[in-house]
Design a protein around this motif. Structure first.
Motif, PDB file in Angstrom:
ATOM      1  N   LYS A 120      41.799  57.048  44.801  1.00  0.00           N
ATOM      2  CA  LYS A 120      41.227  56.368  43.631  1.00  0.00           C
ATOM      3  C   LYS A 120      41.520  54.868  43.631  1.00  0.00           C
ATOM      4  O   LYS A 120      41.038  54.141  42.759  1.00  0.00           O
ATOM      5  CB  LYS A 120      41.734  57.017  42.341  1.00  0.00           C
ATOM      6  N   GLY A 121      42.345  54.419  44.608  1.00  0.00           N
ATOM      7  CA  GLY A 121      42.536  52.983  44.754  1.00  0.00           C
ATOM      8  C   GLY A 121      43.916  52.458  44.462  1.00  0.00           C
ATOM      9  O   GLY A 121      44.087  51.264  44.205  1.00  0.00           O
ATOM     10  N   ARG A 167      43.426  48.548  53.523  1.00  0.00           N
ATOM     11  CA  ARG A 167      42.960  49.637  52.651  1.00  0.00           C
ATOM     12  C   ARG A 167      42.075  49.101  51.533  1.00  0.00           C
ATOM     13  O   ARG A 167      41.300  49.848  50.940  1.00  0.00           O
ATOM     14  CB  ARG A 167      44.151  50.389  52.045  1.00  0.00           C
ATOM     15  N   GLU A 168      42.233  47.814  51.216  1.00  0.00           N
ATOM     16  CA  GLU A 168      41.425  47.153  50.194  1.00  0.00           C
ATOM     17  C   GLU A 168      41.507  47.890  48.858  1.00  0.00           C
ATOM     18  O   GLU A 168      40.503  48.105  48.172  1.00  0.00           O
ATOM     19  CB  GLU A 168      39.969  47.005  50.646  1.00  0.00           C
ATOM     20  N   THR A 169      42.722  48.308  48.497  1.00  0.00           N
ATOM     21  CA  THR A 169      42.907  49.009  47.237  1.00  0.00           C
ATOM     22  C   THR A 169      42.901  48.032  46.071  1.00  0.00           C
ATOM     23  O   THR A 169      43.451  46.935  46.171  1.00  0.00           O
ATOM     24  CB  THR A 169      44.239  49.786  47.237  1.00  0.00           C
ATOM     25  N   PRO A 170      42.298  48.409  44.945  1.00  0.00           N
ATOM     26  CA  PRO A 170      42.277  47.513  43.789  1.00  0.00           C
ATOM     27  C   PRO A 170      43.611  47.422  43.062  1.00  0.00           C
ATOM     28  O   PRO A 170      43.818  46.539  42.238  1.00  0.00           O
ATOM     29  CB  PRO A 170      41.214  48.140  42.879  1.00  0.00           C
TER      30      PRO A 170
END
Length: 243
Positions: A79-80, A152-155
């Motif tokens: 889910k980030g 991963r470019e997670t928010p």
């Protein structure tokens, strides 16, 4: 946005139940947020509850309005929500390039891999084919792990005491990396730390001690109360938190 509502965490000990976190209410918006406090005060436990390593024994956690209280670390990652361990793991036989590809979940081009390494101040030519093993220093491992979080470019990214176990030169480079991340931030970066230089680049500082929230505010509001008085800034900071 992440919301913690009346979050508590208890563990069973030989002497009975011990309360580690007590009714934490906290909202984390986009930006650079630092959680600080004395050792044993609950800050790293809070980070592990946010990412799903531990499950809260009471309360609720919402991520962008969705209840994730009972989701696993894997489900939260999807889910980030990303997490960088205090002590990065070593993977025998896996190269830096392989690790970044695994983190991204897709095949990265050489140019993309080099860009992620450059973001954390590493020369791609020297590291792209290096194995993740004992030949890497603690500072190198920390920066490589940060590169995996970027890949991963997670928010929402959580870093648990990234300064632990590294030398002064590596720490100075680490600060530069986080300053760059802060300037480019398009989501939330949460760092657990009691280092003044990290706290000084945060948009918001959260103080946790004795399992409770002691103070939440901007660095201009919180740092003067932590660093007031004379003596060593780090010692003064910890003394102030525990009062």
């Amino acid at each position: 946005m992440l919301e913690l509502k009346n979050v508590s965490y208890e563990v069973d000990t030989e002497g009975g139940t011990k309360e580690i976190l007590k009714n934490i209410n906290l909202t984390i918006d986009d930006g650079f947020v630092a959680i600080t406090g004395p050792n044993g005060g609950g800050k790293s436990t809070l980070a592990k509850i946010i990412v799903g390593i531990y499950e809260a024994t009471d309360g609720q956690i919402l991520f962008n309005g969705e209840d994730i209280t009972h989701l696993s670390i894997t489900e939260r990652a999807k889910k980030g929500i990303g997490y960088a361990f205090q002590q990065p793991v070593r993977f025998k036989g896996i190269t830096v390039s392989d690790l970044l590809t695994l983190a991204a979940g897709r095949k990265l081009s050489v140019a993309e891999t080099c860009a992620f390494l450059s973001e954390v101040g590493l020369c791609a030519r020297d590291y792209i084919n290096r194995e993740i093993n004992a030949s890497l220093s603690g500072g190198e491992l920390k920066r490589i792990e940060i590169a995996t979080v970027l890949a991963r470019e997670t928010p929402f990214s959580v870093f648990d005491e990234p300064e632990a176990g590294i030398d002064l030169w590596s720490f100075n480079n680490l600060i530069a990396v986080f300053e760059k991340m802060r300037d480019k931030c398009r989501g939330s970066i949460l760092i657990i730390s009691h280092q003044e230089r990290i706290l000084n680049i945060a948009d918001k500082i959260v103080v946790v001690a004795d399992g409770r929230l002691k103070q939440v505010g901007t660095k201009d509001e919180v740092l003067p109360t932590l660093l007031g008085g004379t003596g060593s800034p780090c010692k003064t900071l910890l003394d102030k938190i525990t009062q």
